[in-house]
Design an enzyme around this catalytic site. Structure first.
Site, PDB file in Angstrom:
ATOM      1  N   ARG A 102       0.858  -1.144  -0.084  1.00  0.00           N
ATOM      2  CA  ARG A 102       0.105   0.031  -0.044  1.00  0.00           C
ATOM      3  C   ARG A 102       0.885   1.389  -0.056  1.00  0.00           C
ATOM      4  O   ARG A 102       1.693   1.267   0.923  1.00  0.00           O
ATOM      5  CB  ARG A 102      -0.808   0.193   1.123  1.00  0.00           C
ATOM      6  CG  ARG A 102      -1.657   1.296   1.301  1.00  0.00           C
ATOM      7  CD  ARG A 102      -2.904   1.126   2.386  1.00  0.00           C
ATOM      8  NE  ARG A 102      -3.914   0.458   1.951  1.00  0.00           N
ATOM      9  CZ  ARG A 102      -5.138   0.617   2.360  1.00  0.00           C
ATOM     10  NH1 ARG A 102      -5.361   1.246   3.439  1.00  0.00           N
ATOM     11  NH2 ARG A 102      -6.379  -0.032   2.002  1.00  0.00           N
ATOM     12  N   HIS A 129      -7.331   1.030  -6.385  1.00  0.00           N
ATOM     13  CA  HIS A 129      -7.644   0.232  -5.295  1.00  0.00           C
ATOM     14  C   HIS A 129      -8.394  -1.163  -5.723  1.00  0.00           C
ATOM     15  O   HIS A 129      -9.353  -1.460  -5.486  1.00  0.00           O
ATOM     16  CB  HIS A 129      -8.461   0.966  -4.400  1.00  0.00           C
ATOM     17  CG  HIS A 129      -8.386   0.289  -2.786  1.00  0.00           C
ATOM     18  ND1 HIS A 129      -7.716  -0.859  -2.371  1.00  0.00           N
ATOM     19  CD2 HIS A 129      -9.177   0.751  -1.672  1.00  0.00           C
ATOM     20  CE1 HIS A 129      -7.826  -1.232  -1.209  1.00  0.00           C
ATOM     21  NE2 HIS A 129      -8.918  -0.359  -0.569  1.00  0.00           N
ATOM     22  N   GLN A 132     -10.078  -3.770  -3.421  1.00  0.00           N
ATOM     23  CA  GLN A 132     -11.332  -3.173  -3.106  1.00  0.00           C
ATOM     24  C   GLN A 132     -12.376  -3.514  -4.230  1.00  0.00           C
ATOM     25  O   GLN A 132     -13.581  -3.957  -3.902  1.00  0.00           O
ATOM     26  CB  GLN A 132     -11.202  -1.736  -2.940  1.00  0.00           C
ATOM     27  CG  GLN A 132     -12.428  -1.075  -2.309  1.00  0.00           C
ATOM     28  CD  GLN A 132     -13.160  -1.536  -0.822  1.00  0.00           C
ATOM     29  OE1 GLN A 132     -12.299  -1.343  -0.107  1.00  0.00           O
ATOM     30  NE2 GLN A 132     -14.415  -2.094  -0.797  1.00  0.00           N
ATOM     31  N   ASP A 223     -17.207   7.234  -1.575  1.00  0.00           N
ATOM     32  CA  ASP A 223     -15.819   7.122  -0.829  1.00  0.00           C
ATOM     33  C   ASP A 223     -15.697   8.500  -0.385  1.00  0.00           C
ATOM     34  O   ASP A 223     -16.312   9.517  -0.628  1.00  0.00           O
ATOM     35  CB  ASP A 223     -14.936   6.678  -1.630  1.00  0.00           C
ATOM     36  CG  ASP A 223     -13.498   6.302  -1.018  1.00  0.00           C
ATOM     37  OD1 ASP A 223     -13.465   6.417   0.143  1.00  0.00           O
ATOM     38  OD2 ASP A 223     -12.273   6.450  -1.732  1.00  0.00           O
ATOM     39  N   CYS A 263     -16.500   1.798   0.474  1.00  0.00           N
ATOM     40  CA  CYS A 263     -15.322   1.039   0.872  1.00  0.00           C
ATOM     41  C   CYS A 263     -14.889   1.162   2.320  1.00  0.00           C
ATOM     42  O   CYS A 263     -14.245   0.207   2.798  1.00  0.00           O
ATOM     43  CB  CYS A 263     -14.268   1.283   0.069  1.00  0.00           C
ATOM     44  SG  CYS A 263     -13.692   3.186   0.201  1.00  0.00           S
ATOM     45  N   ARG A 291     -14.072  -8.407   1.172  1.00  0.00           N
ATOM     46  CA  ARG A 291     -12.483  -8.339   0.918  1.00  0.00           C
ATOM     47  C   ARG A 291     -11.747  -9.500   1.578  1.00  0.00           C
ATOM     48  O   ARG A 291     -10.843  -9.914   0.526  1.00  0.00           O
ATOM     49  CB  ARG A 291     -12.056  -6.990   1.999  1.00  0.00           C
ATOM     50  CG  ARG A 291     -12.658  -5.691   1.913  1.00  0.00           C
ATOM     51  CD  ARG A 291     -12.301  -5.051   0.459  1.00  0.00           C
ATOM     52  NE  ARG A 291     -10.665  -4.981   0.126  1.00  0.00           N
ATOM     53  CZ  ARG A 291      -9.955  -4.128   0.695  1.00  0.00           C
ATOM     54  NH1 ARG A 291     -10.326  -3.000   1.449  1.00  0.00           N
ATOM     55  NH2 ARG A 291      -8.642  -4.000   0.632  1.00  0.00           N
TER      56      ARG A 291
HETATM   57  N1  NVA Z   1     -10.108   6.763  -1.287  1.00  0.00           N
HETATM   58  C1  NVA Z   1      -9.358   6.387  -0.008  1.00  0.00           C
HETATM   59  C2  NVA Z   1      -9.569   4.643   0.232  1.00  0.00           C
HETATM   60  C3  NVA Z   1      -9.500   4.395   1.426  1.00  0.00           C
HETATM   61  C4  NVA Z   1      -9.889   2.876   1.562  1.00  0.00           C
HETATM   62  C5  NVA Z   1      -8.227   6.515   0.479  1.00  0.00           C
HETATM   63  O1  NVA Z   1      -7.168   6.353  -0.523  1.00  0.00           O
HETATM   64  O2  NVA Z   1      -7.701   7.244   1.411  1.00  0.00           O
HETATM   65  N1   CP Z   2     -11.345   0.054   2.406  1.00  0.00           N
HETATM   66  C1   CP Z   2     -10.198   0.187   2.714  1.00  0.00           C
HETATM   67  O1   CP Z   2      -9.200  -0.601   2.043  1.00  0.00           O
HETATM   68  O2   CP Z   2      -9.957   0.046   4.262  1.00  0.00           O
HETATM   69  P1   CP Z   2      -8.579  -0.003   4.858  1.00  0.00           P
HETATM   70  O3   CP Z   2      -7.910   1.473   4.532  1.00  0.00           O
HETATM   71  O4   CP Z   2      -8.894   0.159   6.474  1.00  0.00           O
HETATM   72  O5   CP Z   2      -7.876  -1.122   4.606  1.00  0.00           O
END
Ligand code: NVA
Ligand code: CP
Length: 306
Positions: A102, A129, A132, A223, A263, A291
């Site tokens: 990540r 993502h 997701q 989101d 999400c 997930r």
């Molecule tokens: N768009 C959000 C998704 C978190 C799961 C982010 O990147 O922070």
């Molecule tokens: N939806 C998602 O990726 O959640 P987290 O940021 O908690 O992993």
């Protein structure tokens, strides 16, 4: 899913359409306990951003298969002290069987995949993502028994989640509509990619009109308005995004049997109302559970454990 053995998963488009459908079906079978993969392999998690769901669902999926997980939080490893990514990736490759990363830039996950020969999985970047999206499409398929002839409408920020949904929906033949403020539209090349995949067989629509986009939709999705790394802009974005809130009024435009997806984590009162996320049409808890099933199917496939 023998074809996925040894492969990276950096984007939803790392799969072809039939592989994606097969993976969704496999995840549904695993959830039902019809397929129980075993693999005594080791997954490494390298997360440069916070995570609850992704970290826990990847870990649990691995443990349930008999595997192990090493959480390489950058704050307790050398990756935050300037060791080059290319060195880290080549070393981890010698210890681990699969890597979930990540990070911020897509080019960084591509670099991990380049230097590590083991499968590298995108656990979220600023651009996509894809894990997701696997759970999201699985939740749609589980709810409606199909993905074709359905419409998913995403309202809010044209971000990583929107990008993966655009590509993923196009790949499974779903109509996808994204409504955002003009300044926050999804990246043009992603929209072009989704249109090319859809090939005119399904709709790919980007607009600034949430009500029109929601009309007749079978799934309404949102989101956060400011993603990780954009926290400083969060307050100034609120007035601009307010018309794109997933609320009771917007839900009225959708199909009567529409499901609501998010999400998570959610900011109630911002991108979604408490009434909608807690309402009878919400599937967000199933979506979060999925997930784990979707990633178990992905891990088992890339590790050749099927
Ligand atoms: N768009 C959000 C998704 C978190 C799961 C982010 O990147 O922070
Ligand atoms: N939806 C998602 O990726 O959640 P987290 O940021 O908690 O992993």
């Amino acid at each position: 899913m023998k074809a996925l053995k040894g492969r990276d998963f950096l984007s939803v488009a790392s799969l072809d359409s039939s592989e994606l459908q097969e993976l969704l079906d496999l995840a549904i079978e695993m959830k039902a306990g019809k397929v129980k993969p075993r693999c005594e392999k080791v997954l490494g998690l390298v997360f440069y951003k916070a995570s609850t769901r992704t970290r826990v669902s990847f870990s649990t999926a691995m443990y349930q298969m008999g595997g192990q997980v090493i959480d390489l939080n950058p704050s307790v490893s050398q990756v935050s002290r300037g060791e080059p990514l290319s060195d880290t990736a080549r070393v981890l490759d010698r210890y681990l069987d699969v890597l979930a990363v990540r990070t911020f830039a897509q080019k960084d996950i591509e670099a991990f995949a380049h230097y590590a020969k083991i499968p590298t999985i995108n656990a979220l970047t600023d651009r996509e993502h894809p894990c997701q999206a696997l759970a999201d499409l699985m939740t749609v398929k589980e709810s409606f028994g199909q993905t074709k002839d359905l419409t998913l409408t995403y309202v809010g920020d044209g971000n990583n989640v929107a990008h993966s949904l655009l590509i993923g929906c196009a790949m499974v033949g779903m109509n996808v509509r994204v409504a955002t403020p003009a300044e926050y539209q999804p990246d043009a090349d992603i929209v072009e990619q989704a249109k090319a995949i859809a090939g005119g067989r399904s709709e790919v629509l980007v607009s600034n009109d949430p009500a029109a986009a929601a009309k007749g939709a079978h799934a309404l999705y949102t989101d956060v308005w400011a993603s990780m790394g954009q926290e400083e802009e969060a307050r100034t974005r609120i007035p601009l995004f307010q018309p794109y809130q997933l609320n009771e009024e917007l839900l009225k435009f959708a199909d009567g049997d529409a499901i609501v997806l998010h999400c998570l984590p959610a900011h109630r009162g911002e991108e979604i109302t408490d009434g909608v996320i807690e309402g009878s049409q919400s599937r967000v808890w199933d979506q979060a559970e999925n997930r784990m099933h979707a990633q178990k199917a992905l891990l088992a496939s890339v590790l050749g454990a099927l």
